[in-house]
Design an enzyme around this catalytic site. Structure first.
Site: not given
Ligand code: ADP
Ligand code: ZN
Length: 216
Positions: A123, A155, A14, A89, A166
């Site tokens: 990532r 992160r 996204k 969300r 998550r």
């Protein structure tokens, strides 16, 4: 102009797509996750209030998030359009947004869970919001951002156990949104597999078809 919502699980791409599409259409990319992370870095009151939630992968309460988005969308640069990434969300946030703005399209970037778990654990991020991978979409210089030369970091919610949490939150709180929007004709679903350019093309094509359909 386009007022877009990007939906999809963590790691669906996204943020990357919102960046590309934002430049392409000349509209701001609004990521609630990036806004919260920026507050945490600056250790503002809001940042201190939400940092434990982000590090666990839990959601920030709806009222806090809704207010933040309302203020952001009220700014001048949003008048011509915007791309929301990571908001709404929850169904409550979707209802709130409905009263705030007339959304052109809700685009779901669909990616299987195995793929995104792999993507997230490899990532690397830049403070400017750009994301890189270890295998594909690697930076030109190792550990450094192509756009702004800053040093890349992982992160702290991209740890395997937080990633799993998550996903659980996504399935419980965000997946029902797909049902919320599905009944509306502005709901577009695109395949999120393949290269960044492939996915951008699928989204732009879907948008062009959608707008032609609405106008025509
Ligand atoms: P992801 O890669 O999981 O899509 P984001 O950068 O969008 O990550 O969000 C990171 C975290 O910021 C979330 O796990 C949550 O704690 C918080 N957050 C972001 N957007 C929202 C929102 N709309 N409502 C509540 N919490 C949010
Ligand atoms: Zn950067």
């Amino acid at each position: 102009m386009f007022k877009l919502v990007l939906l999809g699980p963590p790691g669906a791409g996204k943020g990357t797509q919102a960046d590309v599409l934002g430049s392409k259409y000349g509209i701001p990319h609004i990521s609630t996750g990036n806004i919260f992370r920026d507050h945490i870095t600056r250790q503002t009151d809001l940042g201190k209030q939400v940092q434990h939630l982000l590090s666990r992968g839990d959601l920030v309460p709806d009222d806090v998030t809704n207010e933040l988005v309302r203020d952001r969308l009220a700014r001048n640069d949003c008048a011509a359009g915007f791309i929301l990434d990571g908001y709404p969300r929850t169904t409550d946030q979707a209802k709130f947004l409905k009263r705030l703005a007339r959304i052109t399209a809700v685009v779901e970037i669909a990616v299987p869970e195995e793929t995104v778990v792999k993507r997230l654990s490899s990532r690397w991020m830049c403070a400017c919001g750009r994301a890189y991978g270890l295998v594909s979409d690697t930076p030109r210089k190792r550990g450094q951002c192509d756009s702004c030369d800053a040093q890349l970091f992982q992160r702290n919610d991209d740890k395997p156990e937080v990633i799993r949490h998550r996903f659980q939150v996504y399935r419980e709180s965000t997946q029902p949104l797909v049902e919320f929007y599905k009944g509306e004709n502005r709901y577009l679903r695109v395949d999120g597999a393949g290269s960044i350019q492939d996915v951008t093309k699928r989204i732009s094509d879907a948008l062009v078809r959608h707008v032609a359909h609405v106008v025509g």
